[in-house]
Design a protein around this motif. Sequence first.
Motif, PDB file in Angstrom:
ATOM      1  N   TYR A  96       0.842  -1.197   0.000  1.00  0.00           N
ATOM      2  CA  TYR A  96       0.000   0.000   0.000  1.00  0.00           C
ATOM      3  C   TYR A  96       0.878   1.248   0.000  1.00  0.00           C
ATOM      4  CZ  TYR A  96      -2.938  -3.774   1.666  1.00  0.00           C
ATOM      5  OH  TYR A  96      -3.568  -4.986   1.790  1.00  0.00           O
ATOM      6  N   LYS A  97       0.403   2.308  -0.649  1.00  0.00           N
ATOM      7  CA  LYS A  97       1.137   3.564  -0.726  1.00  0.00           C
ATOM      8  C   LYS A  97       0.256   4.690  -0.182  1.00  0.00           C
ATOM      9  CE  LYS A  97       4.626   1.713  -2.979  1.00  0.00           C
ATOM     10  NZ  LYS A  97       4.187   0.331  -2.880  1.00  0.00           N
ATOM     11  N   ILE A  98       0.814   5.495   0.692  1.00  0.00           N
ATOM     12  CA  ILE A  98       0.072   6.587   1.308  1.00  0.00           C
ATOM     13  C   ILE A  98       0.313   7.881   0.535  1.00  0.00           C
ATOM     14  CG2 ILE A  98      -0.211   7.976   3.405  1.00  0.00           C
ATOM     15  CD1 ILE A  98       0.813   5.518   4.978  1.00  0.00           C
ATOM     16  N   PHE A  99      -0.769   8.620   0.303  1.00  0.00           N
ATOM     17  CA  PHE A  99      -0.648   9.960  -0.270  1.00  0.00           C
ATOM     18  C   PHE A  99      -1.156  10.974   0.737  1.00  0.00           C
ATOM     19  CE2 PHE A  99      -2.797  13.552  -2.370  1.00  0.00           C
ATOM     20  CZ  PHE A  99      -1.680  14.174  -2.899  1.00  0.00           C
ATOM     21  N   VAL A 100      -0.331  11.971   1.045  1.00  0.00           N
ATOM     22  CA  VAL A 100      -0.730  13.060   1.942  1.00  0.00           C
ATOM     23  C   VAL A 100      -0.198  14.359   1.366  1.00  0.00           C
ATOM     24  CG1 VAL A 100       1.312  12.684   3.410  1.00  0.00           C
ATOM     25  CG2 VAL A 100      -0.676  13.920   4.331  1.00  0.00           C
ATOM     26  N   GLU A 101      -1.022  15.395   1.376  1.00  0.00           N
ATOM     27  CA  GLU A 101      -0.635  16.673   0.781  1.00  0.00           C
ATOM     28  C   GLU A 101       0.456  17.359   1.597  1.00  0.00           C
ATOM     29  OE1 GLU A 101      -4.778  18.019  -1.390  1.00  0.00           O
ATOM     30  OE2 GLU A 101      -4.472  18.525   0.716  1.00  0.00           O
ATOM     31  N   GLY A 102       1.180  18.243   0.916  1.00  0.00           N
ATOM     32  CA  GLY A 102       2.187  19.053   1.584  1.00  0.00           C
ATOM     33  C   GLY A 102       1.611  20.418   1.923  1.00  0.00           C
ATOM     34  N   ARG A 103       2.330  21.482   1.540  1.00  0.00           N
ATOM     35  CA  ARG A 103       1.813  22.826   1.790  1.00  0.00           C
ATOM     36  C   ARG A 103       0.526  23.071   1.019  1.00  0.00           C
ATOM     37  NH1 ARG A 103       7.422  24.180   1.324  1.00  0.00           N
ATOM     38  NH2 ARG A 103       8.293  24.819   3.344  1.00  0.00           N
ATOM     39  N   ALA A 104       0.440  22.482  -0.148  1.00  0.00           N
ATOM     40  CA  ALA A 104      -0.751  22.645  -0.987  1.00  0.00           C
ATOM     41  C   ALA A 104      -0.877  21.398  -1.852  1.00  0.00           C
ATOM     42  CB  ALA A 104      -0.630  23.914  -1.834  1.00  0.00           C
ATOM     43  N   TRP A 105      -1.215  21.586  -3.113  1.00  0.00           N
ATOM     44  CA  TRP A 105      -1.318  20.471  -4.056  1.00  0.00           C
ATOM     45  C   TRP A 105       0.039  19.788  -4.188  1.00  0.00           C
ATOM     46  CZ3 TRP A 105       1.321  21.355  -8.825  1.00  0.00           C
ATOM     47  CH2 TRP A 105       1.221  20.302  -9.744  1.00  0.00           C
ATOM     48  N   SER A 106       0.038  18.469  -4.259  1.00  0.00           N
ATOM     49  CA  SER A 106       1.275  17.709  -4.362  1.00  0.00           C
ATOM     50  C   SER A 106       1.267  16.878  -5.629  1.00  0.00           C
ATOM     51  CB  SER A 106       1.440  16.791  -3.146  1.00  0.00           C
ATOM     52  OG  SER A 106       2.567  15.957  -3.294  1.00  0.00           O
ATOM     53  N   VAL A 107       2.422  16.823  -6.304  1.00  0.00           N
ATOM     54  CA  VAL A 107       2.512  16.076  -7.564  1.00  0.00           C
ATOM     55  C   VAL A 107       2.665  14.572  -7.338  1.00  0.00           C
ATOM     56  CG1 VAL A 107       3.556  18.028  -8.760  1.00  0.00           C
ATOM     57  CG2 VAL A 107       5.027  16.324  -7.696  1.00  0.00           C
ATOM     58  N   SER A 108       2.869  14.150  -6.091  1.00  0.00           N
ATOM     59  CA  SER A 108       3.234  12.750  -5.843  1.00  0.00           C
ATOM     60  C   SER A 108       2.080  11.775  -6.036  1.00  0.00           C
ATOM     61  CB  SER A 108       3.802  12.593  -4.428  1.00  0.00           C
ATOM     62  OG  SER A 108       2.848  12.965  -3.450  1.00  0.00           O
ATOM     63  N   ASN A 109       0.828  12.275  -6.099  1.00  0.00           N
ATOM     64  CA  ASN A 109      -0.290  11.331  -6.182  1.00  0.00           C
ATOM     65  C   ASN A 109      -0.241  10.469  -7.432  1.00  0.00           C
ATOM     66  OD1 ASN A 109      -0.871  13.478  -7.836  1.00  0.00           O
ATOM     67  ND2 ASN A 109      -2.922  13.855  -7.051  1.00  0.00           N
ATOM     68  N   LYS A 110       0.186  11.045  -8.565  1.00  0.00           N
ATOM     69  CA  LYS A 110       0.200  10.240  -9.798  1.00  0.00           C
ATOM     70  C   LYS A 110       1.264   9.148  -9.743  1.00  0.00           C
ATOM     71  CE  LYS A 110       2.882  13.706 -12.388  1.00  0.00           C
ATOM     72  NZ  LYS A 110       2.715  14.814 -11.416  1.00  0.00           N
ATOM     73  N   TYR A 111       2.397   9.423  -9.094  1.00  0.00           N
ATOM     74  CA  TYR A 111       3.442   8.402  -8.964  1.00  0.00           C
ATOM     75  C   TYR A 111       2.979   7.279  -8.036  1.00  0.00           C
ATOM     76  CZ  TYR A 111       5.961  12.539 -10.555  1.00  0.00           C
ATOM     77  OH  TYR A 111       6.355  13.659 -11.227  1.00  0.00           O
ATOM     78  N   ILE A 112       2.269   7.643  -6.989  1.00  0.00           N
ATOM     79  CA  ILE A 112       1.763   6.659  -6.028  1.00  0.00           C
ATOM     80  C   ILE A 112       0.704   5.776  -6.689  1.00  0.00           C
ATOM     81  CG2 ILE A 112       0.386   6.442  -3.913  1.00  0.00           C
ATOM     82  CD1 ILE A 112       1.924   8.949  -2.896  1.00  0.00           C
ATOM     83  N   LEU A 113      -0.193   6.395  -7.436  1.00  0.00           N
ATOM     84  CA  LEU A 113      -1.262   5.636  -8.091  1.00  0.00           C
ATOM     85  C   LEU A 113      -0.732   4.668  -9.140  1.00  0.00           C
ATOM     86  CD1 LEU A 113      -3.856   8.499  -8.499  1.00  0.00           C
ATOM     87  CD2 LEU A 113      -4.355   6.309  -7.429  1.00  0.00           C
TER      88      LEU A 113
END
Length: 285
Positions: A96-113
């Motif tokens: 499983y991979k966790i996605f949590v936002e940083g200061r605002a929008w984060s680009v990491s969600n697409k890599y996690i998905l």
Amino acid sequence: MVTGRAEVNIKPWRTLIKELEEGNRRVKWRDREPYAYWKGNPWVSDSRSDLMRCNVSKHHDWNARLYALNWDGEKRQGYKNSNLASQCKFVMACRYKIFVEGRAWSVSNKYILACDSPALFVSTHFHDFFSRGLMPGLHYWPIREDDKCSSIKFAVDWGNKHREEAEAMGRAGSSHMKEEVKMEYVYDYMLHLLIQYAKLLRYKPTVPEKATEFCLESLACPATGIVKKLLMESMEKWTEEAEPCRIPPPFNPEELREIMERKANVLKQIESWEKKKGSQMRKQI
């Protein structure tokens, strides 16, 4: 996304998605460690700092394996520990991979998905251009922002108990990123977006007399090091002969209401499962 992010050594999307696919083939989902994984900078937001409380300790195991990442240190060491593709292909990769936002929008969600793993999305406040097309329970599992640790533990326990459903969720999220967010569609979206913005202009743009024209060479040639490497790597080698895709018409109010209700019902269902599990655990104490 197009050219990657030179400041943190993230490769262009077209290149990176191939590496992620290779990692997915190398380590099958059921062979991965039965935990939730996150690695990033926890100092950029309260939500990320709060997430670190869920790390494994002598007293608790919330089924999370969390790692703080210092980007300044990574840069000095040549980014040896921050290769995004490694989250899918190393033996210690988690299910499983966790996605949590940083200061605002984060680009990491697409890599996690894109990692063939169920993405555990801590409640988000900002949207990427594609994120409204994601459906909880289908593409990702929602995590409560006000009770992250218990919510993560429940999600991992549920997934390990319902492995077929969890594996299908991981594949659905990954397939969505590979098929619906491919660069051809991204460029089409950029074109349509610029056209719509242009319609809002109340004046006719003109080229100033002393303007300097920018072209491919003027952008890439002055660049050096990793910036130039990523620019050249992301350069398109030919122009598309086909017409850009047609943007579907907007949802009518009834269609939009139906989608919002579907999302809300999934969130309520999962929250009720969590509360029921929590109540059962309290009775056992």
